[in-house]
Design an enzyme around this catalytic site. Structure first.
Site, mmCIF file in Angstrom:
data_model
loop_
_atom_site.group_PDB
_atom_site.id
_atom_site.type_symbol
_atom_site.label_atom_id
_atom_site.label_comp_id
_atom_site.label_asym_id
_atom_site.label_seq_id
_atom_site.Cartn_x
_atom_site.Cartn_y
_atom_site.Cartn_z
ATOM 1 C CE1 TYR A 39 63.984 -70.202 16.390
ATOM 2 C CE2 TYR A 39 64.965 -68.534 17.796
ATOM 3 C CZ TYR A 39 64.207 -68.881 16.702
ATOM 4 O OH TYR A 39 63.669 -67.886 15.918
ATOM 5 C CE1 TYR A 52 72.684 -72.819 14.870
ATOM 6 C CE2 TYR A 52 71.493 -72.641 16.947
ATOM 7 C CZ TYR A 52 71.491 -72.871 15.589
ATOM 8 O OH TYR A 52 70.314 -73.140 14.953
ATOM 9 N NE ARG A 54 69.696 -71.466 20.133
ATOM 10 C CZ ARG A 54 70.420 -70.468 20.620
ATOM 11 N NH1 ARG A 54 70.733 -70.476 21.913
ATOM 12 N NH2 ARG A 54 70.847 -69.499 19.867
ATOM 13 C CB CYS A 76 75.968 -92.110 23.058
ATOM 14 S SG CYS A 76 74.941 -92.881 24.280
ATOM 15 C CD GLU A 77 76.688 -86.687 19.076
ATOM 16 O OE1 GLU A 77 75.895 -87.509 18.569
ATOM 17 O OE2 GLU A 77 77.160 -85.704 18.472
ATOM 18 C CD GLU A 121 58.099 -61.996 10.022
ATOM 19 O OE1 GLU A 121 59.290 -62.329 9.924
ATOM 20 O OE2 GLU A 121 57.291 -62.109 9.112
ATOM 21 N N PRO A 122 59.103 -60.814 16.014
ATOM 22 C CG PRO A 122 58.328 -59.908 18.028
ATOM 23 C CD PRO A 122 58.095 -59.860 16.538
ATOM 24 N N GLY A 123 60.653 -63.566 17.619
ATOM 25 C CA GLY A 123 60.427 -64.926 18.106
ATOM 26 C C GLY A 123 61.150 -65.082 19.431
ATOM 27 N NE ARG A 124 67.506 -65.372 19.180
ATOM 28 C CZ ARG A 124 68.154 -66.488 18.866
ATOM 29 N NH1 ARG A 124 68.582 -67.287 19.815
ATOM 30 N NH2 ARG A 124 68.373 -66.801 17.603
HETATM 31 N N1 LLP Z 1 61.083 -64.021 10.837
HETATM 32 C C1 LLP Z 1 61.773 -64.806 9.990
HETATM 33 C C2 LLP Z 1 61.456 -64.773 8.578
HETATM 34 C C3 LLP Z 1 62.782 -65.652 10.480
HETATM 35 O O1 LLP Z 1 63.447 -66.420 9.631
HETATM 36 C C4 LLP Z 1 63.055 -65.678 11.864
HETATM 37 C C5 LLP Z 1 64.087 -66.551 12.406
HETATM 38 C C6 LLP Z 1 62.309 -64.832 12.713
HETATM 39 C C7 LLP Z 1 61.335 -64.024 12.155
HETATM 40 C C8 LLP Z 1 62.506 -64.801 14.199
HETATM 41 O O2 LLP Z 1 63.775 -64.420 14.585
HETATM 42 P P1 LLP Z 1 64.106 -64.216 16.153
HETATM 43 O O3 LLP Z 1 63.330 -63.021 16.615
HETATM 44 O O4 LLP Z 1 63.663 -65.447 16.845
HETATM 45 O O5 LLP Z 1 65.577 -64.036 16.185
HETATM 46 N N2 LLP Z 1 67.684 -71.889 15.435
HETATM 47 C C9 LLP Z 1 68.376 -70.622 15.560
HETATM 48 C C10 LLP Z 1 67.508 -69.465 15.187
HETATM 49 C C11 LLP Z 1 67.065 -69.458 13.741
HETATM 50 C C12 LLP Z 1 66.169 -68.305 13.436
HETATM 51 C C13 LLP Z 1 65.755 -68.302 12.028
HETATM 52 N N3 LLP Z 1 64.779 -67.344 11.673
HETATM 53 C C14 LLP Z 1 68.871 -70.480 17.004
HETATM 54 O O6 LLP Z 1 68.667 -71.410 17.787
HETATM 55 O O7 LLP Z 1 69.490 -69.494 17.340
#
Ligand code: LLP
Length: 430
Positions: free
Chosen positions: A389, A333, A329, A360-361, A289-292
């Protein structure tokens, strides 16, 4: 430059995905998210090919929609053979309205409203990931109401520290899933297997984000396959699917390590095959499940510099026309980014700046201590690798309209998300 999509024109201006970013700024205005479709596709292919080579043809790469979700992304995912994971009715609705095949969609979430479960079941998603007994019971109950045998996977917390930053670490004890260590995961599986109204397809885990080595994934696979052996012994059941989550690392700065998806997946594939053999468990179909790592380095944000302020004896600030509303971000973070003066890429008169947003911060910064060729008001400032993100986490704080998303491909551009208008901001006000 940090992104493959970036180049410098003979005039010293930034180009992105073959397009001149100043021309995009004139056409669409700033601030602006720009996504290189060519790079998106390369990232998708790296995962699909890498996963098939590592785990066989019935593996599934599901893009984590939470990283960035808008309609025009889904036809690209579909074409490239990916699935999608969604965590809300909103993400599911977006994928569905885009015509994405629902049998490639996984529905996650710690809290699922009844209407969201109903929507997922009616849409015919591949599976809903049950986060625990409460969630499982709700899914079963809504399934009975709809007369649908609900396909589920079970979220397990394998208890792994992927050595990443705590805010996005979900493999250790946290609010997600049921933990292995305490025996609650086994109880959860046994409950699910006896639960009328659901069909248990598999197990799911996700250990965190920004992981650059195979080690933590291999450890997760090992823990999960040990668990599979135990489940087989105690119940006779074997999961058809094992999802190992996302979290593959992305280079935001030159100092970050390179992360070769092919290499990591190859190693992980060998580990999974070996473990299944050694433990005598049938090899489950692997889901990633890649997102980033699909979207981050395909995207950038373009701002216009306003005031450049020098504090006597202190720092140089450059104020840009966006900020924590389009990229929260750093404020959240302290996330690192690489910043460029897109108008003067080759200037040698470097200065150190704090890039501040317009909110404004005082904490509303984009990045501190960046070295840029001297900035003048009106220059375009580029923040690299903002595909993940940023748009997804954007807000209307200070009633600032959200940015448009422009897709570029080999120099051609098209608008994928238009800029919010002032009327949009009042849409829900009574
Ligand atoms: N699968 C599940 C169940 C997840 O909870 C996540 C991310 C992913 C896949 C995808 O992960 P990735 O490949 O994108 O790392 N807002 C934060 C990131 C939170 C990610 C939470 N879950 C940021 O800006 O770094």
């Amino acid at each position: 430059m940090i992104q493959k999509s970036m180049a410098i024109s003979p005039e010293g201006k930034l180009r992105f995905g073959g397009a001149d970013v100043e021309a995009l700024a004139r056409k669409y205005g700033t601030p602006l998210y720009i996504l290189d479709e060519g790079r998106l596709v390369e990232n998708m292919r790296a995962f699909v090919r890498g996963a098939e080579a590592a785990f066989g043809r019935d593996t599934l790469v599901t893009y984590a929609s939470k990283a960035m979700c808008f309609k025009a992304l889904y036809p690209i995912l579909e074409r490239e053979g990916l699935g999608a994971d969604v965590v809300s009715g909103g993400e599911l609705y977006t994928a569905r309205q885009a015509g994405f095949p629902m049998n490639r969609v996984h529905f996650h979430g710690t809290y699922k409203e009844d209407w969201e479960i109903d929507m997922a079941l009616q849409a015919g998603v591949h599976s809903l990931i049950a986060d625990g007994e409460y969630d499982l019971e709700n899914i079963a109950r809504r399934g009975r109401v709809a007369g649908i045998l609900a396909p589920v996977m079970l979220r397990i917390t394998p208890g792994i520290d992927p050595h990443t930053f705590a805010a996005v670490n979900t493999g250790m004890e946290c609010q997600f899933g049921r933990p292995l260590e305490t025996g609650q995961a086994m109880e959860f599986v046994k409950t699910a297997l006896k639960q009328p109204g659901v069909r248990v397809l598999g197990l799911h885990c996700h250990i965190g984000s920004q992981i650059f080595e195979e080690g933590p994934f291999a450890l997760a696979a090992e823990k999960m396959l040990n668990f599979c052996r135990q489940i087989l012994d105690e119940t006779g059941w074997s999961p058809e699917y094992l999802a190992l989550g996302g979290g593959f690392g992305v280079r935001y700065r030159e100092s970050d390590p390179e992360c070769s998806v092919e290499h990591m997946l190859r190693g992980l594939g060998e580990t999974v095959r070996r473990l299944c053999r050694e433990k005598g468990v049938p090899q489950p179909k692997i889901i990633l499940e890649p997102g980033r790592s699909i979207v981050a380095d395909a995207g950038m944000t373009l701002y216009t510099a306003g005031a450049v302020k020098q504090i006597a004896g202190g720092r140089n600030y450059v104020i840009v026309n966006g900020g924590m509303t389009d990229n929260p971000r750093y404020a959240l973070y302290k996330a690192p980014y690489t910043v460029y003066n897109a108008s003067r890429m080759t200037g040698e008169d470097l200065e150190t700046y704090t890039v501040a947003g317009r909110c404004c911060e005082s904490g509303a910064l984009i990045q501190e201590n960046v070295r840029l060729p001297r900035v003048q008001g009106g220059d375009f400032i580029a923040v690299a690798c903002t595909g993940a993100y940023n748009y997804a986490m954007a807000s209307n704080y200070n009633r600032v309209p959200r940015l448009p998303v422009v897709l570029v491909k080999d120099g051609a551009d098209r608008l994928a998300v238009r800029r919010e208008t002032l009327e949009d901001l009042l849409k829900c006000d009574i």
